[in-house]
Design a protein around this motif. Structure first.
Motif, PDB file in Angstrom:
ATOM      1  N   MET A  73       3.477  17.900   8.062  1.00 58.21           N
ATOM      2  CA  MET A  73       3.029  18.543   6.820  1.00 58.21           C
ATOM      3  C   MET A  73       3.478  19.992   6.757  1.00 58.21           C
ATOM      4  N   PHE A  74       3.411  20.698   7.874  1.00 65.50           N
ATOM      5  CA  PHE A  74       3.775  22.106   7.903  1.00 65.50           C
ATOM      6  C   PHE A  74       5.209  22.251   8.412  1.00 65.50           C
ATOM      7  N   ASP A  75       6.073  22.848   7.587  1.00 64.66           N
ATOM      8  CA  ASP A  75       7.394  23.168   8.105  1.00 64.66           C
ATOM      9  C   ASP A  75       7.282  24.436   8.953  1.00 64.66           C
ATOM     10  N   ASP A  76       8.366  24.819   9.589  1.00 65.58           N
ATOM     11  CA  ASP A  76       8.312  25.944  10.528  1.00 65.58           C
ATOM     12  C   ASP A  76       7.855  27.232   9.868  1.00 65.58           C
ATOM     13  N   TYR A  77       8.332  27.478   8.638  1.00 69.12           N
ATOM     14  CA  TYR A  77       7.972  28.718   7.946  1.00 69.12           C
ATOM     15  C   TYR A  77       6.483  28.744   7.615  1.00 69.12           C
ATOM     16  N   ARG A  78       5.986  27.655   7.053  1.00 62.41           N
ATOM     17  CA  ARG A  78       4.572  27.610   6.683  1.00 62.41           C
ATOM     18  C   ARG A  78       3.683  27.642   7.922  1.00 62.41           C
ATOM     19  N   ARG A  79       4.153  27.029   8.996  1.00 61.95           N
ATOM     20  CA  ARG A  79       3.369  27.045  10.223  1.00 61.95           C
ATOM     21  C   ARG A  79       3.262  28.466  10.775  1.00 61.95           C
ATOM     22  N   ARG A  80       4.374  29.200  10.773  1.00 63.47           N
ATOM     23  CA  ARG A  80       4.330  30.584  11.272  1.00 63.47           C
ATOM     24  C   ARG A  80       3.405  31.439  10.412  1.00 63.47           C
ATOM     25  N   ARG A  81       3.466  31.255   9.107  1.00 62.87           N
ATOM     26  CA  ARG A  81       2.581  32.016   8.218  1.00 62.87           C
ATOM     27  C   ARG A  81       1.116  31.685   8.475  1.00 62.87           C
ATOM     28  N   ALA A  82       0.838  30.396   8.673  1.00 65.46           N
ATOM     29  CA  ALA A  82      -0.540  29.988   8.923  1.00 65.46           C
ATOM     30  C   ALA A  82      -1.042  30.546  10.249  1.00 65.46           C
ATOM     31  N   ILE A  83      -0.214  30.497  11.275  1.00 63.82           N
ATOM     32  CA  ILE A  83      -0.610  31.038  12.576  1.00 63.82           C
ATOM     33  C   ILE A  83      -0.884  32.536  12.472  1.00 63.82           C
ATOM     34  N   ALA A  84      -0.101  33.241  11.652  1.00 58.78           N
ATOM     35  CA  ALA A  84      -0.294  34.690  11.492  1.00 58.78           C
ATOM     36  C   ALA A  84      -1.620  35.023  10.816  1.00 58.78           C
TER      37      ALA A  84
ATOM     38  N   ARG B 157      -6.278  16.809   6.013  1.00 57.68           N
ATOM     39  CA  ARG B 157      -5.584  16.826   7.301  1.00 57.68           C
ATOM     40  C   ARG B 157      -6.413  17.591   8.332  1.00 57.68           C
ATOM     41  N   CYS B 158      -6.552  16.987   9.519  1.00 60.92           N
ATOM     42  CA  CYS B 158      -7.144  17.667  10.670  1.00 60.92           C
ATOM     43  C   CYS B 158      -6.549  16.974  11.889  1.00 60.92           C
ATOM     44  N   HIS B 159      -5.333  17.389  12.251  1.00 59.51           N
ATOM     45  CA  HIS B 159      -4.533  16.685  13.244  1.00 59.51           C
ATOM     46  C   HIS B 159      -4.069  17.622  14.360  1.00 59.51           C
ATOM     47  N   TYR B 160      -3.970  17.045  15.535  1.00 58.21           N
ATOM     48  CA  TYR B 160      -3.328  17.728  16.656  1.00 58.21           C
ATOM     49  C   TYR B 160      -1.862  17.310  16.685  1.00 58.21           C
ATOM     50  N   VAL B 161      -0.973  18.297  16.692  1.00 49.70           N
ATOM     51  CA  VAL B 161       0.463  18.042  16.743  1.00 49.70           C
ATOM     52  C   VAL B 161       0.987  18.638  18.039  1.00 49.70           C
ATOM     53  N   SER B 162       1.481  17.782  18.924  1.00 49.82           N
ATOM     54  CA  SER B 162       1.963  18.254  20.224  1.00 49.82           C
ATOM     55  C   SER B 162       3.321  18.927  20.080  1.00 49.82           C
ATOM     56  N   ASP B 163       3.739  19.610  21.112  1.00 51.53           N
ATOM     57  CA  ASP B 163       5.021  20.322  21.081  1.00 51.53           C
ATOM     58  C   ASP B 163       6.201  19.383  20.874  1.00 51.53           C
ATOM     59  N   ASP B 164       6.043  18.108  21.248  1.00 54.36           N
ATOM     60  CA  ASP B 164       7.144  17.163  21.049  1.00 54.36           C
ATOM     61  C   ASP B 164       7.078  16.450  19.698  1.00 54.36           C
ATOM     62  N   GLY B 165       6.124  16.858  18.848  1.00 52.93           N
ATOM     63  CA  GLY B 165       6.051  16.314  17.493  1.00 52.93           C
ATOM     64  C   GLY B 165       5.086  15.172  17.298  1.00 52.93           C
ATOM     65  N   ALA B 166       4.553  14.615  18.371  1.00 56.77           N
ATOM     66  CA  ALA B 166       3.569  13.543  18.235  1.00 56.77           C
ATOM     67  C   ALA B 166       2.272  14.110  17.662  1.00 56.77           C
ATOM     68  N   GLU B 167       1.597  13.325  16.844  1.00 61.28           N
ATOM     69  CA  GLU B 167       0.372  13.823  16.233  1.00 61.28           C
ATOM     70  C   GLU B 167      -0.707  12.755  16.224  1.00 61.28           C
TER      71      GLU B 167
END
Length: 213
Positions: free
Chosen positions: A1-12, A100-110
């Motif tokens: 659901m979150f691309d890299d840009y949106r994920r970085r913004r959300a983390i910030a 959405r309330c998901h855990y997404v691992s570093d390898d992309g599994a969720e």
């Protein structure tokens, strides 16, 4: 659901928590609170979302709180992305609950986090587990209760739009085959809202169906 840009913004947007303890889920919070858990590496993370906040805050987004072993460690406006060992927890809301309330691992599994048994999500998950046939029937009915109001609303909206003088002059008026009273339209809206609420309890969301609902 979150691309890299949106994920970085959300983390910030994530802010440190204040260390307060996680409160137990109460029965009267069934439709106003979502609480999910993630056991991870010997610890337990919890995501707490108070649904009413999106209607009382100025930005209308609401907040997600992250707890570690019962202690608040982070807070973020929604949609939220919390960094945890091995990946992130992604949280997103809809007008009727969480989508959405998901855990997404570093390898992309969720995988979806586990809802509190007393919450609407937990009760719905238990129904799905104990009575899968009934659960599927309710799921199909929810979709129908969203499609029917949508099918009845579209012609009425088109008729209203084509009554606007510039549009009427260019395209001509459209006469809707459906002419419901205000109360009938309100009733359809309430039915659609109930269907979307049921779908939110399963973290199901469709931009067209559930937005109309």
């Amino acid at each position: 659901m979150f691309d890299d840009y949106r994920r970085r913004r959300a983390i910030a947007r994530v802010k440190p928590g204040n260390g307060r303890p996680l409160k137990r889920f109460r029965w009267w919070q069934t439709f106003s609170r979502s609480l999910f858990f993630l056991p991870q590496g010997g610890s337990v993370y919890a995501v707490d979302v108070r649904q009413w906040q999106q209607f009382t805050t100025e930005d209308g987004k609401g907040k997600a709180q992250l707890y570690l072993n019962g202690v608040q460690v982070a807070v973020s406006t929604l949609p939220a992305v919390f960094e945890v060992p091995g990946g992130v927890i992604e949280v997103a809301s809809s007008p009727f609950g969480l989508k959405r309330c998901h855990y997404v691992s570093d390898d992309g599994a969720e995988r979806q986090l586990t809802p509190d048994p007393a919450s609407s999500e937990g009760r719905r998950a238990r129904l799905d587990r104990d009575h899968p046939g009934l659960s599927r029937t309710i799921g199909v009915l929810s979709v129908l209760l969203l499609l029917i109001p949508l099918a009845l609303a579209v012609p009425q909206v088109l008729e209203a739009i084509t009554k606007v003088p510039p549009i009427a002059e260019r395209f001509g008026p459209f006469v809707s085959p459906v002419d419901l009273s205000a109360w009938q339209n309100i009733a359809l809206g309430l039915v659609a809202a109930a269907a979307s609420t049921e779908r939110a309890a399963r973290l199901r969301y469709n931009r067209l169906l559930d937005t109309v609902g």
